[in-house]
Design a protein around this motif. Structure first.
Motif, short mmCIF file in Angstrom:
data_model
loop_
_atom_site.label_atom_id
_atom_site.label_comp_id
_atom_site.label_asym_id
_atom_site.label_seq_id
_atom_site.Cartn_x
_atom_site.Cartn_y
_atom_site.Cartn_z
N VAL A 1 0.85 -1.19 0.00
CA VAL A 1 0.00 0.00 0.00
C VAL A 1 0.89 1.24 0.00
O VAL A 1 1.76 1.38 0.86
CB VAL A 1 -0.93 0.04 1.23
CG1 VAL A 1 -1.79 1.31 1.20
CG2 VAL A 1 -1.83 -1.19 1.26
N VAL A 2 0.67 2.10 -0.98
CA VAL A 2 1.39 3.37 -1.08
C VAL A 2 0.35 4.48 -1.00
O VAL A 2 -0.57 4.54 -1.82
CB VAL A 2 2.17 3.47 -2.40
CG1 VAL A 2 2.96 4.77 -2.45
CG2 VAL A 2 3.10 2.27 -2.57
N SER A 3 0.49 5.35 -0.01
CA SER A 3 -0.54 6.36 0.23
C SER A 3 0.03 7.77 0.21
O SER A 3 1.20 7.99 0.54
CB SER A 3 -1.23 6.12 1.58
OG SER A 3 -1.84 4.86 1.62
N ILE A 4 -0.82 8.71 -0.16
CA ILE A 4 -0.47 10.13 -0.18
C ILE A 4 -1.08 10.80 1.05
O ILE A 4 -2.28 10.65 1.30
CB ILE A 4 -1.00 10.79 -1.46
CG1 ILE A 4 -0.35 10.15 -2.69
CG2 ILE A 4 -0.75 12.30 -1.46
CD1 ILE A 4 -1.03 10.50 -3.99
N PRO A 5 -0.29 11.51 1.84
CA PRO A 5 -0.85 12.20 3.01
C PRO A 5 -1.94 13.19 2.60
O PRO A 5 -1.79 13.92 1.61
CB PRO A 5 0.36 12.93 3.61
CG PRO A 5 1.55 12.16 3.12
CD PRO A 5 1.17 11.69 1.74
N CYS A 6 -3.03 13.21 3.35
CA CYS A 6 -4.17 14.06 2.99
C CYS A 6 -4.80 14.62 4.25
O CYS A 6 -5.09 13.88 5.20
CB CYS A 6 -5.19 13.24 2.20
SG CYS A 6 -6.61 14.19 1.59
N ARG A 7 -5.03 15.92 4.26
CA ARG A 7 -5.75 16.56 5.36
C ARG A 7 -7.24 16.62 5.05
O ARG A 7 -7.64 16.69 3.89
CB ARG A 7 -5.25 17.99 5.58
CG ARG A 7 -3.82 18.12 6.07
CD ARG A 7 -3.42 19.58 6.17
NE ARG A 7 -2.01 19.76 6.50
CZ ARG A 7 -1.35 20.89 6.33
NH1 ARG A 7 -1.97 21.96 5.86
NH2 ARG A 7 -0.07 20.97 6.65
N TYR A 8 -8.05 16.59 6.10
CA TYR A 8 -9.50 16.82 6.01
C TYR A 8 -10.21 15.77 5.16
O TYR A 8 -11.08 16.08 4.34
CB TYR A 8 -9.80 18.24 5.49
CG TYR A 8 -8.83 19.26 6.03
CD1 TYR A 8 -8.57 19.34 7.40
CD2 TYR A 8 -8.11 20.09 5.18
CE1 TYR A 8 -7.65 20.25 7.91
CE2 TYR A 8 -7.19 21.01 5.67
CZ TYR A 8 -6.96 21.08 7.04
OH TYR A 8 -6.04 21.98 7.53
N LEU A 9 -9.83 14.51 5.38
CA LEU A 9 -10.42 13.40 4.62
C LEU A 9 -11.93 13.34 4.77
O LEU A 9 -12.49 13.64 5.82
CB LEU A 9 -9.81 12.08 5.09
CG LEU A 9 -8.46 11.69 4.48
CD1 LEU A 9 -7.84 10.55 5.25
CD2 LEU A 9 -8.65 11.32 3.02
N HIS A 10 -12.58 12.92 3.70
CA HIS A 10 -14.03 12.76 3.63
C HIS A 10 -14.75 14.08 3.92
O HIS A 10 -15.78 14.11 4.61
CB HIS A 10 -14.51 11.67 4.59
CG HIS A 10 -14.11 10.29 4.14
ND1 HIS A 10 -14.78 9.16 4.52
CD2 HIS A 10 -13.12 9.87 3.32
CE1 HIS A 10 -14.21 8.10 3.97
NE2 HIS A 10 -13.20 8.51 3.23
N SER A 11 -14.19 15.14 3.41
CA SER A 11 -14.84 16.45 3.49
C SER A 11 -14.86 17.05 2.09
O SER A 11 -14.22 16.53 1.17
CB SER A 11 -14.07 17.37 4.45
OG SER A 11 -12.95 17.96 3.79
N PRO A 12 -15.56 18.17 1.89
CA PRO A 12 -15.58 18.79 0.57
C PRO A 12 -14.25 19.44 0.19
O PRO A 12 -14.07 19.86 -0.96
CB PRO A 12 -16.67 19.86 0.69
CG PRO A 12 -17.44 19.51 1.91
CD PRO A 12 -16.48 18.83 2.82
N ASN A 13 -13.33 19.53 1.14
CA ASN A 13 -12.07 20.24 0.89
C ASN A 13 -10.88 19.44 1.40
O ASN A 13 -10.21 19.82 2.36
CB ASN A 13 -12.11 21.62 1.56
CG ASN A 13 -13.18 22.51 0.98
OD1 ASN A 13 -13.07 22.95 -0.17
ND2 ASN A 13 -14.23 22.78 1.74
#
Length: 276
Positions: free
Chosen positions: A233-245
C-alpha cells in the motif's frame, strides 16, 4: 415529503461537514442542484446545539414545491456529489472534493506514462476500482480476473500535521514529506522492504504507518484473492479526509509516481515474493 429529499451517505461521511453544502444530483433528465438543509441555529434548543448532527436529521432541498414536483426531477436512489471547486493554495497545496481517491487514479496513470517511456520487463495492469468505500467490489473482481503476482494499492492516508491530531495513534504524517508505506497483516513484507529500499536509492522521502489488522484500502481484499497476492500500500498524506475540501501536497504526488514507476522497473520473472 413536501418536495424535500431524505438521503443516505455512500461511504464514511461526517455529517458535520454536510450541513449547508451545495449538492449536484443525477436527475431524471440531467443534473439537479440542491442544498443540504438543517434547522437553523436560531431554532435549535440549547441541548440540540450541543449535539452532533446525524444524516437522518438532514435533508436536501432542490427547490421543489411538493412531492410530485420533486419526483419529476429525481428518482429514488438518485446519486449525487457535493459541489466544491478545486483550489490551488500556496506551497503546492491542492484542495478539492474526492481527492480520496481520484488522486490515486491520477498517480497510477502518471506512473504508466513514465513506464511507457521505458518499457518494463513486467506486464502491468492498472485499475481504477469502484466501491472501495462500501464493498470493495472493484478490487475483488479485478484481482480475481487478473490473478497478479504482486499488487500495489494506491490511496490517501490521514495527515497528522494539523491542530489536535493524535500522532500517537495515527503516526507523524506530514504533507510534503513523501508517500506513506503501510506495514501490517495485509502487506507483503517483501513488497514493503522493496518499496523502502527503492525510495532510499532514488532519494524519495517516505514514512511508514502501521496497519496491524486491516489497511482500509483495496489491499484488504487483493492480498487474499485466489491463492494470495503479494500486496503493498502506497498512500499520499491528505488533510480533512471525507470532506468537501481535502488537501494534499503536489510534491507528494510526484514522489509517489516516481516510487511506483521505479518499483515496477525492478520486477522480473525471477522476483521472489516469498518471505525468507
Amino acid at each position: 415529503d413536501d418536495g424535500f429529499l431524505s438521503f443516505a451517505g455512500i461511504g464514511g461521511w461526517d455529517p458535520q461537514v454536510l450541513v449547508g453544502q451545495r449538492v449536484c444530483l443525477i436527475g431524471r433528465t440531467g443534473e439537479v442542484s440542491g442544498v443540504i438543509g438543517r434547522k437553523p441555529i436560531h431554532s435549535l434548543e440549547e441541548d440540540e446545539r450541543k449535539k452532533a448532527s446525524q444524516i437522518k436529521e438532514l435533508w436536501i432541498d432542490i427547490g421543489a414545491k411538493n412531492r410530485d414536483e420533486a419526483a419529476e426531477r429525481v428518482s429514488v436512489g438518485s446519486v449525487g456529489v457535493l459541489e466544491a471547486p478545486i483550489r490551488d493554495l500556496p506551497n503546492g497545496r491542492l484542495v478539492a472534493r474526492g481527492i480520496d481517491d481520484r488522486i490515486g487514479a491520477f498517480v497510477v496513470l502518471e506512473a504508466l506514462r513514465l513506464l511507457a517511456q521505458e518499457r518494463p520487463e513486467a506486464t502491468v495492469a492498472a485499475v481504477a476500482t469502484c466501491q472501495e468505500e462500501i464493498t470493495m467490489a472493484g478490487a475483488k473482481t479485478s484481482a480475481f480476473s487478473f490473478d497478479p503476482q504482486v499488487a500495489l494499492a494506491v490511496d490517501v492516508t490521514v495527515a497528522t500535521d494539523h491542530p489536535s491530531a493524535d500522532k500517537k495513534q495515527y503516526g507523524d504524517v506530514k504533507l510534503g514529506e513523501g508517500p506513506v508505506l503501510s506495514r501490517g497483516a495485509a502487506n507483503s513484507p517483501v513488497v514493503h522492504t522493496m518499496l523502502k529500499e527503492i525510495a532510499e536509492q532514488e532519494q524519495i522521502p517516505y514514512s511508514v504507518d502501521i496497519s496491524p489488522r486491516r489497511t482500509g484500502t483495496d489491499a484488504d481484499v487483493i492480498h487474499v484473492s485466489r491463492g494470495g497476492v503479494a500486496t503493498g500500500v502506497v498512500s499520499i498524506p491528505c488533510r480533512y479526509l471525507h470532506s468537501p475540501n481535502e488537501m494534499i501536497a503536489l510534491e507528494d504526488v510526484e514522489h509517489t509516481v516516481k516510487l511506483i514507476a521505479s518499483f515496477v522497473r525492478v520486477l522480473s520473472a525471477e522476483t521472489d515474493f516469498i518471505p525468507r
